[in-house]
Design a protein around this motif. Structure first.
Motif, PDB file in Angstrom:
ATOM      1  N   THR B 235      21.203 -75.351-130.899  1.00  0.00           N
ATOM      2  CA  THR B 235      21.989 -74.904-129.745  1.00  0.00           C
ATOM      3  C   THR B 235      21.846 -73.398-129.506  1.00  0.00           C
ATOM      4  OG1 THR B 235      23.566 -76.597-130.402  1.00  0.00           O
ATOM      5  CG2 THR B 235      24.273 -75.074-128.682  1.00  0.00           C
ATOM      6  N   ILE B 236      21.650 -72.670-130.597  1.00  0.00           N
ATOM      7  CA  ILE B 236      21.611 -71.213-130.480  1.00  0.00           C
ATOM      8  C   ILE B 236      20.437 -70.764-129.610  1.00  0.00           C
ATOM      9  CG2 ILE B 236      20.175 -70.526-132.451  1.00  0.00           C
ATOM     10  CD1 ILE B 236      22.673 -68.685-133.173  1.00  0.00           C
ATOM     11  N   GLU B 237      19.417 -71.649-129.514  1.00  0.00           N
ATOM     12  CA  GLU B 237      18.270 -71.311-128.673  1.00  0.00           C
ATOM     13  C   GLU B 237      18.350 -71.936-127.278  1.00  0.00           C
ATOM     14  OE1 GLU B 237      15.281 -71.913-131.686  1.00  0.00           O
ATOM     15  OE2 GLU B 237      16.148 -69.991-132.303  1.00  0.00           O
ATOM     16  N   ASP B 238      19.355 -72.737-127.051  1.00  0.00           N
ATOM     17  CA  ASP B 238      19.552 -73.380-125.748  1.00  0.00           C
ATOM     18  C   ASP B 238      19.620 -72.302-124.663  1.00  0.00           C
ATOM     19  OD1 ASP B 238      20.825 -74.552-123.461  1.00  0.00           O
ATOM     20  OD2 ASP B 238      21.367 -76.246-124.757  1.00  0.00           O
ATOM     21  N   PRO B 239      18.825 -72.440-123.592  1.00  0.00           N
ATOM     22  CA  PRO B 239      18.844 -71.408-122.536  1.00  0.00           C
ATOM     23  C   PRO B 239      20.244 -71.189-121.948  1.00  0.00           C
ATOM     24  CG  PRO B 239      17.153 -73.074-122.097  1.00  0.00           C
ATOM     25  CD  PRO B 239      17.838 -73.495-123.344  1.00  0.00           C
ATOM     26  N   ALA B 240      21.032 -72.257-121.903  1.00  0.00           N
ATOM     27  CA  ALA B 240      22.389 -72.096-121.355  1.00  0.00           C
ATOM     28  C   ALA B 240      23.208 -71.161-122.239  1.00  0.00           C
ATOM     29  CB  ALA B 240      23.072 -73.466-121.246  1.00  0.00           C
ATOM     30  N   VAL B 241      23.012 -71.266-123.552  1.00  0.00           N
ATOM     31  CA  VAL B 241      23.752 -70.418-124.490  1.00  0.00           C
ATOM     32  C   VAL B 241      23.251 -68.977-124.429  1.00  0.00           C
ATOM     33  CG1 VAL B 241      24.116 -69.948-126.944  1.00  0.00           C
ATOM     34  CG2 VAL B 241      24.496 -72.242-126.059  1.00  0.00           C
ATOM     35  N   THR B 242      21.932 -68.817-124.483  1.00  0.00           N
ATOM     36  CA  THR B 242      21.388 -67.448-124.453  1.00  0.00           C
ATOM     37  C   THR B 242      21.708 -66.785-123.112  1.00  0.00           C
ATOM     38  OG1 THR B 242      19.264 -68.338-123.769  1.00  0.00           O
ATOM     39  CG2 THR B 242      19.527 -67.868-126.104  1.00  0.00           C
ATOM     40  N   GLY B 243      21.648 -67.587-122.038  1.00  0.00           N
ATOM     41  CA  GLY B 243      21.965 -67.045-120.712  1.00  0.00           C
ATOM     42  C   GLY B 243      23.402 -66.576-120.644  1.00  0.00           C
ATOM     43  N   LEU B 244      24.317 -67.413-121.173  1.00  0.00           N
ATOM     44  CA  LEU B 244      25.731 -67.036-121.151  1.00  0.00           C
ATOM     45  C   LEU B 244      25.969 -65.788-121.998  1.00  0.00           C
ATOM     46  CD1 LEU B 244      28.640 -67.734-120.305  1.00  0.00           C
ATOM     47  CD2 LEU B 244      28.831 -69.034-122.425  1.00  0.00           C
ATOM     48  N   ALA B 245      25.295 -65.738-123.153  1.00  0.00           N
ATOM     49  CA  ALA B 245      25.458 -64.575-124.032  1.00  0.00           C
ATOM     50  C   ALA B 245      25.038 -63.305-123.298  1.00  0.00           C
ATOM     51  CB  ALA B 245      24.643 -64.755-125.315  1.00  0.00           C
ATOM     52  N   ALA B 246      23.912 -63.380-122.570  1.00  0.00           N
ATOM     53  CA  ALA B 246      23.442 -62.215-121.821  1.00  0.00           C
ATOM     54  C   ALA B 246      24.456 -61.820-120.754  1.00  0.00           C
ATOM     55  CB  ALA B 246      22.088 -62.527-121.178  1.00  0.00           C
ATOM     56  N   GLN B 247      24.992 -62.846-120.077  1.00  0.00           N
ATOM     57  CA  GLN B 247      25.985 -62.595-119.025  1.00  0.00           C
ATOM     58  C   GLN B 247      27.232 -61.915-119.608  1.00  0.00           C
ATOM     59  OE1 GLN B 247      27.083 -66.238-117.096  1.00  0.00           O
ATOM     60  NE2 GLN B 247      28.411 -65.217-115.599  1.00  0.00           N
ATOM     61  N   LEU B 248      27.664 -62.415-120.767  1.00  0.00           N
ATOM     62  CA  LEU B 248      28.848 -61.833-121.416  1.00  0.00           C
ATOM     63  C   LEU B 248      28.581 -60.389-121.827  1.00  0.00           C
ATOM     64  CD1 LEU B 248      29.872 -64.854-123.678  1.00  0.00           C
ATOM     65  CD2 LEU B 248      31.190 -63.934-121.763  1.00  0.00           C
ATOM     66  N   ARG B 249      27.370 -60.175-122.360  1.00  0.00           N
ATOM     67  CA  ARG B 249      27.018 -58.828-122.805  1.00  0.00           C
ATOM     68  C   ARG B 249      27.082 -57.865-121.614  1.00  0.00           C
ATOM     69  NH1 ARG B 249      22.461 -60.011-125.117  1.00  0.00           N
ATOM     70  NH2 ARG B 249      23.468 -60.576-127.084  1.00  0.00           N
ATOM     71  N   ASN B 250      26.527 -58.305-120.493  1.00  0.00           N
ATOM     72  CA  ASN B 250      26.558 -57.473-119.292  1.00  0.00           C
ATOM     73  C   ASN B 250      27.977 -57.157-118.855  1.00  0.00           C
ATOM     74  OD1 ASN B 250      23.893 -56.989-118.883  1.00  0.00           O
ATOM     75  ND2 ASN B 250      23.542 -58.891-117.746  1.00  0.00           N
ATOM     76  N   LEU B 251      28.828 -58.180-118.882  1.00  0.00           N
ATOM     77  CA  LEU B 251      30.223 -57.982-118.486  1.00  0.00           C
ATOM     78  C   LEU B 251      30.877 -56.895-119.342  1.00  0.00           C
ATOM     79  CD1 LEU B 251      31.653 -61.563-117.917  1.00  0.00           C
ATOM     80  CD2 LEU B 251      31.635 -59.681-116.280  1.00  0.00           C
ATOM     81  N   LEU B 252      30.640 -56.990-120.651  1.00  0.00           N
ATOM     82  CA  LEU B 252      31.278 -56.033-121.558  1.00  0.00           C
ATOM     83  C   LEU B 252      30.692 -54.638-121.395  1.00  0.00           C
ATOM     84  CD1 LEU B 252      31.579 -58.295-124.710  1.00  0.00           C
ATOM     85  CD2 LEU B 252      33.466 -57.348-123.391  1.00  0.00           C
ATOM     86  N   LEU B 253      29.369 -54.570-121.173  1.00  0.00           N
ATOM     87  CA  LEU B 253      28.717 -53.272-121.005  1.00  0.00           C
ATOM     88  C   LEU B 253      29.141 -52.600-119.714  1.00  0.00           C
ATOM     89  CD1 LEU B 253      25.130 -53.956-122.341  1.00  0.00           C
ATOM     90  CD2 LEU B 253      26.940 -52.612-123.402  1.00  0.00           C
ATOM     91  N   GLN B 254      29.188 -53.402-118.636  1.00  0.00           N
ATOM     92  CA  GLN B 254      29.647 -52.901-117.337  1.00  0.00           C
ATOM     93  C   GLN B 254      30.977 -52.201-117.470  1.00  0.00           C
ATOM     94  OE1 GLN B 254      30.338 -55.949-114.365  1.00  0.00           O
ATOM     95  NE2 GLN B 254      28.126 -56.270-114.257  1.00  0.00           N
ATOM     96  N   ARG B 255      31.852 -52.884-118.195  1.00  0.00           N
ATOM     97  CA  ARG B 255      33.185 -52.368-118.404  1.00  0.00           C
ATOM     98  C   ARG B 255      33.128 -50.990-119.075  1.00  0.00           C
ATOM     99  NH1 ARG B 255      35.688 -51.567-121.819  1.00  0.00           N
ATOM    100  NH2 ARG B 255      37.301 -50.243-120.968  1.00  0.00           N
ATOM    101  N   GLU B 256      32.249 -50.964-120.093  1.00  0.00           N
ATOM    102  CA  GLU B 256      32.132 -49.743-120.865  1.00  0.00           C
ATOM    103  C   GLU B 256      31.649 -48.600-119.974  1.00  0.00           C
ATOM    104  OE1 GLU B 256      30.866 -50.433-125.204  1.00  0.00           O
ATOM    105  OE2 GLU B 256      32.795 -51.020-124.377  1.00  0.00           O
ATOM    106  N   ALA B 257      30.674 -48.917-119.093  1.00  0.00           N
ATOM    107  CA  ALA B 257      30.107 -47.901-118.219  1.00  0.00           C
ATOM    108  C   ALA B 257      31.151 -47.409-117.221  1.00  0.00           C
ATOM    109  CB  ALA B 257      28.897 -48.476-117.486  1.00  0.00           C
ATOM    110  N   ALA B 258      31.994 -48.323-116.765  1.00  0.00           N
ATOM    111  CA  ALA B 258      32.973 -47.967-115.736  1.00  0.00           C
ATOM    112  C   ALA B 258      34.002 -46.968-116.242  1.00  0.00           C
ATOM    113  CB  ALA B 258      33.683 -49.224-115.240  1.00  0.00           C
TER     114      ALA B 258
END
Ligand SMILES: Nc1ncnc2c1ncn2[C@@H]1O[C@H](COP(=O)(O)OP(=O)(O)OP(=O)(O)O)[C@@H](O)[C@H]1O
Ligand SMILES: [Mg+2]
Lengths: 275, 258
Positions: B235-258
């Protein structure tokens, strides 16, 4: 690469077999014993070479010569008189300090009111109160025990209270979330976690208890090693007084070691982890 | 009528009065966790994640709003909730088995034979069969944390709260523990609130991920994990999982930048 691994092993073994001075000194007590013997030897040498008069600083040989002349029975009765007071006072201090520490940790009100009082009691020199206590409590062991207790209970209260408060907050939350009886938070979590703190205070207190007993004997008594020292100096028997001092030091050391041993036997998990 | 959710936060706010002034930890937090749902909570440090868990467990009362567990307002500590802490916080003098039975011994005074058997079964489940008589000291960090998980499961709680349970572990052990959780909750479904700082851990384990803003903590967004169960190593390699992880990372980083 392979080479260094191959010859690393035999070299390590050889090092293990070679009688190593550093390793022998690391044996428990060996270094300490050596230091003590060395000091005594130097002392003896200095006394003889410099010709220090016996009434200033008797040579160790003169001090040791007084042991047989006093005799085992007299030593025994003095040691027992001091030990009895020291141990009873020490025991009483534990019996008061641990519940008091629990109360201080459980109740912020007590902590704010009682703690300053304890500090005041502690900062009053016990040597100064001792004569008063003896006048109030009269003859017998009672005043001496009280003086001993006063001297050795403060470190116990402070350390035990610190230990009780240093328990991981997660376990206290776990206890709360289980809605367990509050007494078990003390007995099953806080007190065991305080064991290392309690023992470091016990080591200090047990040597203080000998000091307490001796201070009490200085004030009023007709037996005990402290009394013996005072009596000897008043007769200008300096080597005899020094012998009493050695006995006191040996008693303190033995009591300290007994506490160390008790911790090792009863609470081995509370000792610092070996590296 | 629909059964109530396992956990419901209703416009919850938390203000701490400290010596250095007021700290608003949480503001207007509302979300629900369904029965047997695995919710991961992500958010910057200090945004009030641990505070949320404490409220569910009834260890802390909110300044405003309410928390409900199974439709009932939480007013005090509840026993039907298991807690796994960031550090294992075991009792160093007690054996592994005694540590697992600790909640019962603590609550009732003693543990009986059935309790010890239950502890054995739990230890087997977390992969520590045969370690019951060891002391915590003799176990690795990962193994100690497994003991903590077994302890939390002893009372068979409906809800399990996990506060960054793997953050003290090395990366490999951490991944291994994640797979073990998937297996454990596969065998025995629980309602889980799982706090983590790892986006991939959240995406691998959770049914839904709640992202919080910095202090005062608010709900930034909730994202479902579009991956069916049972999940496993692949599952850890499932594109849905990796995609969501990337999306979450962006959300958290965006916040940090703001
Ligand atoms: N008992 C308390 N008294 C005062 N302030 C508190 C208390 N508990 C938490 N806080 C404050 O509330 C805020 C949120 O704390 P909390 O521990 O819930 O954050 P967190 O999201 O779990 O952080 P982390 O990711 O670092 O664990 C912090 O600023 C913290 O200092
Ligand atoms: Mg936290």
């Amino acid at each position: 690469m392979t080479l260094s691994i191959e010859d690393a092993a035999p070299r390590g073994q050889a090092a293990a077999r070679r009688p190593d001075l550093r390793r022998m000194l690391a044996a428990p007590g060996a270094a300490a014993l050596l230091a003590i013997l060395g000091t005594v030897a130097l002392w003896e040498l200095a006394a003889r070479v410099l010709g220090i008069p016996g009434y200033l600083l008797p040579a160790p040989s003169a001090i040791f010569a007084t042991f047989p002349s006093i005799g085992a029975a007299r030593w025994g009765s003095h040691v027992w008189a001091t030990l009895r007071v020291a141990l009873t006072g020490f025991g009483l201090a534990i019996a008061i300090a641990v519940p008091l520490a629990v109360a201080l940790v459980r109740s912020p009100v007590l902590n704010r009111t009682l703690y300053p009082l304890l500090v005041i009691v502690q900062s009053t020199p016990v040597v100064a109160i001792a004569p008063i206590i003896i006048v109030v409590l009269g003859a017998g062991d009672a005043p001496r025990i009280v003086i001993t207790t006063l001297i050795c209970f403060f470190p116990l209260v402070v350390s035990t209270a610190t230990g009780l408060a240093a328990t991981p907050p997660e376990l206290i939350e776990l206890s709360k979330s289980l809605r367990a009886p509050p007494i078990r938070e003390i007995t099953q979590i806080r007190l065991p976690f305080a064991v290392p703190y309690i023992f470091s205070a016990l080591k200090i207190s047990v040597t203080l208890s000998v000091i307490g007993a001796v201070v009490a004997e200085f004030c009023a008594s007709d037996a005990g090693v402290g009394y013996f020292i005072q009596f000897s100096t008043s007769m200008f028997k300096l080597p005899q007084a020094w012998a009493g001092l050695f006995v006191l030091a040996a008693m303190s050391l033995a009591l300290f070691q007994a506490v160390v041993l008790a911790q090792r036997l009863l609470f081995p998990w509370s000792l610092p982890r070996k590296p | 009528m629909q059964p109530p959710p396992a956990i419901r936060f209703d416009r919850l706010g938390q203000v701490f009065e400290t010596r250095s002034g007021r700290v608003e930890a949480l503001r207007n937090v509302s979300f629900e966790v369904a029965r047997h749902e695995f919710l991961a909570v992500l958010g910057p440090s200090g945004c009030g994640k641990s505070t949320l868990l404490r409220m569910i467990a009834g260890l802390l009362q909110p300044s405003s709003g309410a928390v409900e567990v199974f439709g009932r307002r939480v007013t005090g500590p509840r026993e039907d909730i298991g807690i796994v802490f960031q550090k294992p916080t075991l009792l160093p003098w007690a054996t592994v088995e005694e540590n697992v039975t600790f909640p019962l011994r603590h609550k009732r005074g003693r543990a009986g034979r059935p309790d010890r058997e239950r502890a054995q079964a739990l230890l087997r489940m977390v992969g520590l069969e045969g370690f019951g008589k060891r002391l915590p000291d003799e176990l690795s960090g990962g193994m100690q944390q497994r003991v903590g998980i077994a302890r939390a499961l002893l009372m068979d709680p409906d809800i399990l709260l996990m506060d960054e349970p793997f953050s003290a572990l090395d990366a490999l052990t951490r991944e291994e523990m994640g797979f073990d959780l998937l297996r454990i909750f596969g065998e025995r479904p629980k309602t889980v609130v799982f706090i983590t700082h790892s986006v991939s851990e959240a995406a691998l384990l959770a049914d839904r991920v709640l992202v919080m803003t910095g202090r005062p903590g608010r709900v930034m967004t909730e994202l479902p994990v579009p991956v069916a169960r049972p999940r496993g190593r692949e599952t850890i390699e499932d594109p849905a999982v990796t995609g969501l992880a990337a999306q979450l990372r962006n959300l958290l980083l965006q916040r940090e930048a703001a």
